[in-house]
Design an enzyme around this catalytic site. Structure first.
Site, PDB file in Angstrom:
ATOM      1  N   GLU A   1     -14.254 -25.432 -17.615  1.00  0.00           N
ATOM      2  CA  GLU A   1     -15.521 -25.562 -18.349  1.00  0.00           C
ATOM      3  C   GLU A   1     -16.679 -25.955 -17.424  1.00  0.00           C
ATOM      4  OE1 GLU A   1     -16.018 -28.879 -21.175  1.00  0.00           O
ATOM      5  OE2 GLU A   1     -14.226 -29.775 -20.304  1.00  0.00           O
TER       6      GLU A   1
ATOM      7  N   ASP B   1      -3.260  -3.175   5.871  1.00  0.00           N
ATOM      8  CA  ASP B   1      -3.591  -4.003   7.034  1.00  0.00           C
ATOM      9  C   ASP B   1      -3.642  -3.228   8.344  1.00  0.00           C
ATOM     10  OD1 ASP B   1      -3.618  -6.073   5.258  1.00  0.00           O
ATOM     11  OD2 ASP B   1      -1.975  -7.210   6.167  1.00  0.00           O
TER      12      ASP B   1
ATOM     13  N   GLU C   1      -2.069 -23.142   4.307  1.00  0.00           N
ATOM     14  CA  GLU C   1      -1.073 -23.041   3.235  1.00  0.00           C
ATOM     15  C   GLU C   1       0.234 -23.711   3.659  1.00  0.00           C
ATOM     16  OE1 GLU C   1      -1.038 -18.840   2.308  1.00  0.00           O
ATOM     17  OE2 GLU C   1      -2.771 -19.041   0.996  1.00  0.00           O
TER      18      GLU C   1
ATOM     19  N   HIS D   1     -13.228 -26.952 -23.986  1.00  0.00           N
ATOM     20  CA  HIS D   1     -13.046 -28.361 -23.679  1.00  0.00           C
ATOM     21  C   HIS D   1     -11.725 -28.908 -24.211  1.00  0.00           C
ATOM     22  CE1 HIS D   1     -14.467 -32.366 -22.766  1.00  0.00           C
ATOM     23  NE2 HIS D   1     -14.054 -32.768 -23.953  1.00  0.00           N
TER      24      HIS D   1
ATOM     25  N   ARG E   1     -12.690 -20.132   8.739  1.00  0.00           N
ATOM     26  CA  ARG E   1     -13.976 -19.481   8.999  1.00  0.00           C
ATOM     27  C   ARG E   1     -14.174 -18.366   7.976  1.00  0.00           C
ATOM     28  NH1 ARG E   1     -14.833 -15.871  13.104  1.00  0.00           N
ATOM     29  NH2 ARG E   1     -12.786 -16.322  13.991  1.00  0.00           N
TER      30      ARG E   1
ATOM     31  N   GLY F   1      -3.536 -15.450  13.219  1.00  0.00           N
ATOM     32  CA  GLY F   1      -4.026 -14.136  12.841  1.00  0.00           C
ATOM     33  C   GLY F   1      -2.929 -13.084  12.884  1.00  0.00           C
TER      34      GLY F   1
ATOM     35  N   THR G   1      -3.300  -8.011   0.011  1.00  0.00           N
ATOM     36  CA  THR G   1      -2.388  -7.111  -0.699  1.00  0.00           C
ATOM     37  C   THR G   1      -3.083  -6.258  -1.768  1.00  0.00           C
ATOM     38  OG1 THR G   1      -0.550  -8.579  -0.302  1.00  0.00           O
ATOM     39  CG2 THR G   1      -0.326  -7.101  -2.188  1.00  0.00           C
TER      40      THR G   1
ATOM     41  N   TYR H   1      -5.785 -19.034   6.833  1.00  0.00           N
ATOM     42  CA  TYR H   1      -5.028 -19.017   5.575  1.00  0.00           C
ATOM     43  C   TYR H   1      -3.633 -19.615   5.755  1.00  0.00           C
ATOM     44  CZ  TYR H   1      -8.053 -15.506   3.258  1.00  0.00           C
ATOM     45  OH  TYR H   1      -9.075 -14.832   2.666  1.00  0.00           O
TER      46      TYR H   1
ATOM     47  N   CYS I   1       2.946 -13.461   0.715  1.00  0.00           N
ATOM     48  CA  CYS I   1       2.345 -14.040  -0.498  1.00  0.00           C
ATOM     49  C   CYS I   1       3.371 -14.569  -1.491  1.00  0.00           C
ATOM     50  CB  CYS I   1       1.511 -13.005  -1.241  1.00  0.00           C
ATOM     51  SG  CYS I   1       0.754 -11.755  -0.225  1.00  0.00           S
TER      52      CYS I   1
ATOM     53  N   GLU J   1      11.141   3.002   5.956  1.00  0.00           N
ATOM     54  CA  GLU J   1      10.933   1.557   6.112  1.00  0.00           C
ATOM     55  C   GLU J   1      12.029   1.030   7.033  1.00  0.00           C
ATOM     56  OE1 GLU J   1       8.654  -0.963   5.137  1.00  0.00           O
ATOM     57  OE2 GLU J   1      10.038  -2.025   6.469  1.00  0.00           O
TER      58      GLU J   1
ATOM     59  N   THR K   1       5.308  -7.087   3.785  1.00  0.00           N
ATOM     60  CA  THR K   1       5.003  -8.497   4.093  1.00  0.00           C
ATOM     61  C   THR K   1       4.811  -9.325   2.838  1.00  0.00           C
ATOM     62  OG1 THR K   1       4.002  -7.929   6.207  1.00  0.00           O
ATOM     63  CG2 THR K   1       3.348 -10.026   5.243  1.00  0.00           C
ATOM     64  N   CYS K   2       4.007  -8.840   1.903  1.00  0.00           N
ATOM     65  CA  CYS K   2       3.651  -9.649   0.734  1.00  0.00           C
ATOM     66  C   CYS K   2       4.889 -10.103  -0.032  1.00  0.00           C
ATOM     67  CB  CYS K   2       2.719  -8.866  -0.181  1.00  0.00           C
ATOM     68  SG  CYS K   2       2.360  -9.727  -1.710  1.00  0.00           S
TER      69      CYS K   2
ATOM     70  N   LYS L   1       5.796 -17.382  -0.218  1.00  0.00           N
ATOM     71  CA  LYS L   1       4.905 -18.507   0.104  1.00  0.00           C
ATOM     72  C   LYS L   1       4.477 -19.244  -1.169  1.00  0.00           C
ATOM     73  CE  LYS L   1       0.945 -18.074  -0.507  1.00  0.00           C
ATOM     74  NZ  LYS L   1      -0.014 -17.277   0.259  1.00  0.00           N
TER      75      LYS L   1
ATOM     76  N   TYR M   1      11.440  -3.018  -6.120  1.00  0.00           N
ATOM     77  CA  TYR M   1      10.594  -2.068  -5.378  1.00  0.00           C
ATOM     78  C   TYR M   1      11.381  -0.800  -5.047  1.00  0.00           C
ATOM     79  CZ  TYR M   1       6.241  -4.634  -4.828  1.00  0.00           C
ATOM     80  OH  TYR M   1       5.041  -5.230  -5.075  1.00  0.00           O
TER      81      TYR M   1
ATOM     82  N   GLY N   1       0.823  -1.217   0.000  1.00  0.00           N
ATOM     83  CA  GLY N   1       0.000   0.000   0.000  1.00  0.00           C
ATOM     84  C   GLY N   1       0.850   1.257   0.000  1.00  0.00           C
TER      85      GLY N   1
HETATM   86  P1  NDP Z   1      -6.620 -16.110   9.827  1.00  0.00           P
HETATM   87  O1  NDP Z   1      -7.436 -14.992  10.340  1.00  0.00           O
HETATM   88  O2  NDP Z   1      -6.847 -16.626   8.462  1.00  0.00           O
HETATM   89  O3  NDP Z   1      -6.769 -17.347  10.816  1.00  0.00           O
HETATM   90  C1  NDP Z   1      -6.440 -17.226  12.165  1.00  0.00           C
HETATM   91  C2  NDP Z   1      -6.663 -18.555  12.828  1.00  0.00           C
HETATM   92  O4  NDP Z   1      -6.114 -18.514  14.137  1.00  0.00           O
HETATM   93  C3  NDP Z   1      -8.110 -18.935  12.968  1.00  0.00           C
HETATM   94  O5  NDP Z   1      -8.232 -20.310  12.780  1.00  0.00           O
HETATM   95  C4  NDP Z   1      -8.439 -18.544  14.410  1.00  0.00           C
HETATM   96  O6  NDP Z   1      -9.380 -19.405  14.995  1.00  0.00           O
HETATM   97  C5  NDP Z   1      -7.128 -18.755  15.106  1.00  0.00           C
HETATM   98  N1  NDP Z   1      -6.875 -17.819  16.189  1.00  0.00           N
HETATM   99  C6  NDP Z   1      -7.067 -16.485  16.168  1.00  0.00           C
HETATM  100  N2  NDP Z   1      -6.670 -15.935  17.332  1.00  0.00           N
HETATM  101  C7  NDP Z   1      -6.218 -16.951  18.100  1.00  0.00           C
HETATM  102  C8  NDP Z   1      -5.682 -17.026  19.418  1.00  0.00           C
HETATM  103  N3  NDP Z   1      -5.522 -15.937  20.161  1.00  0.00           N
HETATM  104  N4  NDP Z   1      -5.338 -18.247  19.889  1.00  0.00           N
HETATM  105  C9  NDP Z   1      -5.494 -19.351  19.126  1.00  0.00           C
HETATM  106  N5  NDP Z   1      -5.991 -19.329  17.887  1.00  0.00           N
HETATM  107  C10 NDP Z   1      -6.346 -18.145  17.387  1.00  0.00           C
HETATM  108  O7  NDP Z   1      -5.103 -15.650  10.060  1.00  0.00           O
HETATM  109  P2  NDP Z   1      -3.724 -16.088   9.428  1.00  0.00           P
HETATM  110  O8  NDP Z   1      -2.728 -15.840  10.501  1.00  0.00           O
HETATM  111  O9  NDP Z   1      -3.800 -17.431   8.813  1.00  0.00           O
HETATM  112  O10 NDP Z   1      -3.528 -15.018   8.277  1.00  0.00           O
HETATM  113  C11 NDP Z   1      -3.612 -13.627   8.573  1.00  0.00           C
HETATM  114  C12 NDP Z   1      -4.260 -12.879   7.454  1.00  0.00           C
HETATM  115  O11 NDP Z   1      -3.339 -12.738   6.392  1.00  0.00           O
HETATM  116  C13 NDP Z   1      -5.472 -13.582   6.847  1.00  0.00           C
HETATM  117  O12 NDP Z   1      -6.652 -13.258   7.506  1.00  0.00           O
HETATM  118  C14 NDP Z   1      -5.460 -13.072   5.428  1.00  0.00           C
HETATM  119  O13 NDP Z   1      -6.220 -11.918   5.362  1.00  0.00           O
HETATM  120  C15 NDP Z   1      -4.010 -12.792   5.161  1.00  0.00           C
HETATM  121  N6  NDP Z   1      -3.447 -13.873   4.331  1.00  0.00           N
HETATM  122  C16 NDP Z   1      -3.933 -14.044   3.073  1.00  0.00           C
HETATM  123  C17 NDP Z   1      -3.453 -15.052   2.271  1.00  0.00           C
HETATM  124  C18 NDP Z   1      -4.023 -15.233   0.914  1.00  0.00           C
HETATM  125  O14 NDP Z   1      -4.654 -14.322   0.407  1.00  0.00           O
HETATM  126  N7  NDP Z   1      -3.853 -16.389   0.273  1.00  0.00           N
HETATM  127  C19 NDP Z   1      -2.388 -15.945   2.716  1.00  0.00           C
HETATM  128  C20 NDP Z   1      -1.972 -15.704   4.060  1.00  0.00           C
HETATM  129  C21 NDP Z   1      -2.482 -14.697   4.830  1.00  0.00           C
HETATM  130  P3  NDP Z   1     -10.965 -19.120  14.922  1.00  0.00           P
HETATM  131  O15 NDP Z   1     -11.421 -19.672  13.630  1.00  0.00           O
HETATM  132  O16 NDP Z   1     -11.486 -19.826  16.106  1.00  0.00           O
HETATM  133  O17 NDP Z   1     -11.102 -17.635  15.025  1.00  0.00           O
END
Ligand code: NDP
Length: 449
Positions: free
Chosen positions: A443, A305, A182, A438, A205, A264, A313, A178, A48, A35, A42-43, A51, A99, A16
């Protein structure tokens, strides 16, 4: 343009921040960016991009296995983690340079140090130098959350995963989102024994239930273990270097070589000096902004973020670009957050856009759901049982497609194109009117029943 040293001071050179800096400079603004780590954010540096390269690298495990069914003999295939890791990190260095070039070519001044806000129009660099700017843009991103449990310091986050000296033989991944899914796919394919441990009883979720359930089933079949409703109690480090993850509620401990927290990400606002200018943050520590990414302080904006709107991103990039257009381009713009496609680069990947089935039921009442549950041709010949699932959700009253969700090889590639149709508000009939390409997996999108 103004009496300040710079027209714009950007804190954070991630997706951003760099976009905002570059476009603002293009409009003639005198721009600086600070910076404290590496330009790219991060990305590019620890998210991203590296990864995705690890996902590619790890997928060869199955491709090489499948190759035999396609007539290939690949003898003595061996995997070397350090080769993959170092090649990925070398590409990260290359991108980091690109960059930096972007900033330099646009005459953006880069300060390679931490900056904190010390007034509505002032930041102070770690070296002690105070810099004035007409506008300040905070684009400091997010940071992994590590649960506050004893022994948490023995664990790693995705930040460190890219630099591991060796692949862990057994890894416990905390979280079910996520990053957890992954990296579970990556580590498992590369030979680690993986256990995903989540505090709740579901993964991913927010994604469509049937799609994430399919990922769970496929992951279990591949040999990834899951433990649900298992809050961590502590991480113990044994004298031999082994880790033991202990859980509350008397659940049996798990012995492993690495614990990775993927629980998270939290907005990076600590110690930024926001209070010195009176910038409001919410209860999650995110900077509160309006539709133009402006904070309650007129000269201070925030994108990406750190605002905890949508942690993706391309969204941060759009917010950064819209900021520059609005503030320096004379073209006030806001970002449209409707119908943002997203993907999880699990193995297989999943992708979605629009409403899930349950969201659509709640919001629209009457809906129609079309699915295709199929085994991709490549899997059939390879003798792989994994099935793909495509799911289309339509508003029953109008036939409009309101959600599209898929789990399948190449799902993110396919969904990006299909998301245009969903965003454009096309109907199921419009999909049906399109002749199938096809043979392809895509498809199935125009053959949904
Ligand atoms: P997510 O929000 O996807 O998942 C967090 C997970 O951790 C959930 O399962 C949650 O459980 C659990 N959790 C949250 N807080 C706690 C806690 N205090 N103790 C134990 N468990 C906890 O986060 P990620 O870290 O995987 O990724 C961060 C963000 O980065 C994503 O939300 C996404 O926006 C971005 N990202 C995007 C990607 C992509 O576009 N492909 C790839 C990687 C990251 P519960 O379900 O119970 O809440």
């Amino acid at each position: 343009m103004s009496d300040f040293e710079f027209d714009l001071f950007v804190i954070g050179a991630g997706s951003g921040g760099v976009r905002a800096a570059r476009v603002s400079a293009g409009y003639g603004a005198r721009v600086a960016v600070a910076e404290e780590y590496r330009v790219g954010g991060t990305c590019v540096i620890r998210g991203c991009v590296p990864k995705k390269m690890l996902v590619y690298g790890s997928h060869f495990a199955e491709d090489l296995e499948d190759a035999a069914r396609f007539g290939w003999t690949v003898e003595n295939a061996k995997f070397d983690w350090k080769t993959l890791r170092d090649n990925v990190l070398a590409d990260v260095d290359r991108l980091n340079g690109l960059y930096q070039n972007t900033l330099d070519n646009n005459k953006v001044t880069t300060f390679h140090e931490r900056a904190t806000i010390t007034g509505a129009n002032e930041v102070t660099l770690a070296s002690g130098r105070a810099v004035s700017a007409k506008y300040i843009l905070v684009a400091t991103g997010g940071w992994p959350v590590v649960p506050n449990i004893p022994g948490a310091e023995h664990g790693i986050t995705s930040n460190e995963a890219f630099h591991l000296e060796d692949l862990p033989r057994r890894v416990v991944i905390a979280g079910g989102g996520y990053i957890a899914n992954e990296f579970a796919g990556i580590f498992h394919a590369l030979g680690s024994q993986v256990t995903i441990v989540n505090r709740s009883d579901q993964i991913l979720r927010g994604y469509d239930e049937q799609i994430r359930d399919r990922l769970l089933q496929i992951s279990l079949t591949k040999g990834i273990d899951f433990r649900f409703n298992a809050p961590f109690d502590r991480i113990e480090k044994r004298d031999d270097g082994c880790l033991v993850a202990h859980f509350k509620d008397g659940k049996p401990p798990i012995e492993c070589d690495a614990v990775m927290f993927a629980t998270g990400r939290t907005p990076n606002t600590d110690g930024l000096g926001l209070e010195s200018a009176g910038v409001a943050i919410n209860d999650k520590g995110a900077i509160v902004v309006d539709a133009h990414s402006r904070t309650n302080v007129k000269s201070i904006y925030a994108v990406g973020d750190v605002t905890d709107r949508v942690q993706l991103t391309p969204v941060a990039i759009r917010e950064g670009h819209a900021f520059a257009d609005t503030v320096f381009g004379g073209n006030p713009r806001t970002v449209d957050y409707a119908c943002i496609p997203s993907a999880v680069f699990s193995n297989p990947p999943l992708a979605g856009v629009g409403l899930t089935e349950s969201q659509a039921r709640q919001q629209l009442g009457q809906i129609k759901v079309y699915t295709s549950d199929f085994r991709p041709m490549k899997n059939v010949l390879a003798g792989r049982q994994e099935r793909s699932l495509y799911k289309m959700i339509c508003d029953a009253a109008t036939d409009r497609v309101v959600g599209l969700h898929m789990i399948s090889p190449d799902a993110p590639e396919i969904l990006q194109a299909a998301a245009i149709a969903v965003k454009a508000g096309l109907t199921k009939q419009a999909f049906d009117d399109t002749v199938a390409l096809h043979p392809s997996m895509a498809e199935e999108l125009v053959l949904l029943k």
